[in-house]
Design a protein around this motif. Structure first.
Motif, PDB file in Angstrom:
ATOM      1  N   ALA A 215      38.691  59.934 -37.100  1.00  0.00           N
ATOM      2  CA  ALA A 215      39.910  60.621 -36.653  1.00  0.00           C
ATOM      3  C   ALA A 215      40.261  61.805 -37.543  1.00  0.00           C
ATOM      4  O   ALA A 215      40.067  61.776 -38.755  1.00  0.00           O
ATOM      5  N   ASP A 216      40.780  62.842 -36.909  1.00  0.00           N
ATOM      6  CA  ASP A 216      41.407  63.934 -37.652  1.00  0.00           C
ATOM      7  C   ASP A 216      42.852  63.588 -37.973  1.00  0.00           C
ATOM      8  O   ASP A 216      43.367  63.940 -39.030  1.00  0.00           O
ATOM      9  N   ARG A 217      43.504  62.904 -37.028  1.00  0.00           N
ATOM     10  CA  ARG A 217      44.871  62.431 -37.243  1.00  0.00           C
ATOM     11  C   ARG A 217      45.028  61.056 -36.611  1.00  0.00           C
ATOM     12  O   ARG A 217      44.376  60.738 -35.615  1.00  0.00           O
ATOM     13  N   VAL A 218      45.922  60.263 -37.198  1.00  0.00           N
ATOM     14  CA  VAL A 218      46.242  58.939 -36.668  1.00  0.00           C
ATOM     15  C   VAL A 218      47.729  58.919 -36.334  1.00  0.00           C
ATOM     16  O   VAL A 218      48.561  59.413 -37.098  1.00  0.00           O
ATOM     17  N   VAL A 219      48.042  58.362 -35.173  1.00  0.00           N
ATOM     18  CA  VAL A 219      49.415  58.297 -34.680  1.00  0.00           C
ATOM     19  C   VAL A 219      49.831  56.835 -34.597  1.00  0.00           C
ATOM     20  O   VAL A 219      49.064  55.998 -34.111  1.00  0.00           O
ATOM     21  N   LEU A 220      51.034  56.526 -35.048  1.00  0.00           N
ATOM     22  CA  LEU A 220      51.603  55.207 -34.792  1.00  0.00           C
ATOM     23  C   LEU A 220      52.703  55.346 -33.758  1.00  0.00           C
ATOM     24  O   LEU A 220      53.620  56.161 -33.914  1.00  0.00           O
ATOM     25  N   MET A 221      52.589  54.544 -32.695  1.00  0.00           N
ATOM     26  CA  MET A 221      53.650  54.455 -31.701  1.00  0.00           C
ATOM     27  C   MET A 221      54.282  53.073 -31.762  1.00  0.00           C
ATOM     28  O   MET A 221      53.602  52.066 -32.000  1.00  0.00           O
ATOM     29  N   GLU A 228      54.915  57.937 -36.626  1.00  0.00           N
ATOM     30  CA  GLU A 228      54.310  58.709 -37.719  1.00  0.00           C
ATOM     31  C   GLU A 228      52.993  59.302 -37.250  1.00  0.00           C
ATOM     32  O   GLU A 228      52.261  58.679 -36.473  1.00  0.00           O
ATOM     33  N   ILE A 229      52.705  60.510 -37.717  1.00  0.00           N
ATOM     34  CA  ILE A 229      51.418  61.169 -37.488  1.00  0.00           C
ATOM     35  C   ILE A 229      50.923  61.669 -38.836  1.00  0.00           C
ATOM     36  O   ILE A 229      51.665  62.342 -39.554  1.00  0.00           O
ATOM     37  N   ALA A 230      49.681  61.338 -39.183  1.00  0.00           N
ATOM     38  CA  ALA A 230      49.165  61.753 -40.488  1.00  0.00           C
ATOM     39  C   ALA A 230      47.648  61.759 -40.455  1.00  0.00           C
ATOM     40  O   ALA A 230      47.023  61.237 -39.527  1.00  0.00           O
ATOM     41  N   SER A 231      47.053  62.347 -41.480  1.00  0.00           N
ATOM     42  CA  SER A 231      45.609  62.247 -41.655  1.00  0.00           C
ATOM     43  C   SER A 231      45.263  60.783 -41.911  1.00  0.00           C
ATOM     44  O   SER A 231      46.114  60.000 -42.364  1.00  0.00           O
ATOM     45  N   PRO A 232      44.024  60.373 -41.624  1.00  0.00           N
ATOM     46  CA  PRO A 232      43.662  58.975 -41.869  1.00  0.00           C
ATOM     47  C   PRO A 232      43.927  58.530 -43.305  1.00  0.00           C
ATOM     48  O   PRO A 232      44.413  57.415 -43.532  1.00  0.00           O
ATOM     49  N   ASN A 233      43.618  59.389 -44.266  1.00  0.00           N
ATOM     50  CA  ASN A 233      43.818  59.010 -45.659  1.00  0.00           C
ATOM     51  C   ASN A 233      45.295  58.748 -45.952  1.00  0.00           C
ATOM     52  O   ASN A 233      45.657  57.721 -46.548  1.00  0.00           O
TER      53      ASN A 233
END
Length: 252
Positions: A215-221, A228-233
């Protein structure tokens, strides 16, 4: 803090303030915003009932929405059937269940949509289908029927079938959730290869290793909202929201 989405000028998917109700009672999507750039891989995670699968199904009008705006590759998604058809030609989707036609061979399952929707000649459709089956690692299964394949193999056929339409975007709705554990890896490996080829992908999944690596970005719904949206790290190592921290404590 929620990371800023990609700017609209860069984005192939733009969802703004998307709202959806079921039966005018259950508010399943509550002002959801997400932009996805070309060639970006976005993984959406969240608890059951958070709205994540419903959300990505709005991208190709499998689920209607009541308020907000969704733009796919410059086309505004509306009730206009021409726009819906144009979007669906550019968006491939892989579901939890394989949805293959049991009475057709693997090859015929992959060839079907290009012949009927793209109006390709049978020879071209077969050539492309064989190339795709080789790409997902099951060329030797081309003449078999879905019932003769393992679950992992059937899901790879479903991926090849979606790719046969030569989409610009691929959506994955928990593609490994119906698989036995030993079959998950072969499907994820196929998805990794696809991501590395530059395909724009939005994936609803709980596969943490895949999200960390691809992933380039991970989203929590949660509760129909983006938390939250952030880089995997950052998402896995330094989540900013308390809800994200709680969710990760339950799955890691």
């Amino acid at each position: 803090m929620i990371a800023q989405p990609a700017s609209d000028s860069e984005s192939i998917i733009v969802a703004q303030d998307v709202e959806k109700w079921y039966d005018n009672n259950f508010h399943v999507l509550q002002g959801v915003n997400l932009s996805v750039k070309k060639q970006e891989v976005v993984v959406i995670m969240g608890p059951s009932g958070s709205g994540k699968s419903t959300f990505i199904r709005t991208f190709n009008a499998l689920e209607p929405y009541q308020k907000g705006t969704i733009i796919i590759d410059g086309i505004k998604l509306s009730h206009d059937l021409k726009n819906i058809d144009a979007i669906r030609r550019e968006v491939g989707m892989v579901f939890q269940q394989f949805n293959l036609f049991p009475h057709l061979t693997v090859l015929d399952n992959v060839m079907l949509a290009p012949i009927w929707v793209r109006r390709w000649k049978k020879q071209k459709s077969e050539e492309v289908a064989m190339q795709l089956l080789e790409r997902v690692g099951i060329l030797e299964q081309a003449r078999k029927y879905p019932g003769q394949l393992s679950g992992g193999q059937q899901q790879r056929v479903a991926i090849a079938r979606a790719l046969a339409m030569q989409p610009k975007i691929m959506l994955f709705d928990e593609p490994t959730s119906a698989l036995d554990p030993e079959m998950v890896r072969e499907v994820l490996d196929t998805m990794r290869t696809l991501a590395n080829s530059g395909m724009t992908m939005v994936c609803v999944t709980h596969e943490v290793g895949f999200a960390r690596e691809v992933a380039d970005r991970v989203v929590l719904m949660d509760g129909g909202k983006v938390v939250e949206i952030a880089s995997p790290n950052d998402f896995f190592s330094n989540p900013q929201e308390e809800r994200t921290q709680k969710f990760l404590s339950q799955i890691l």
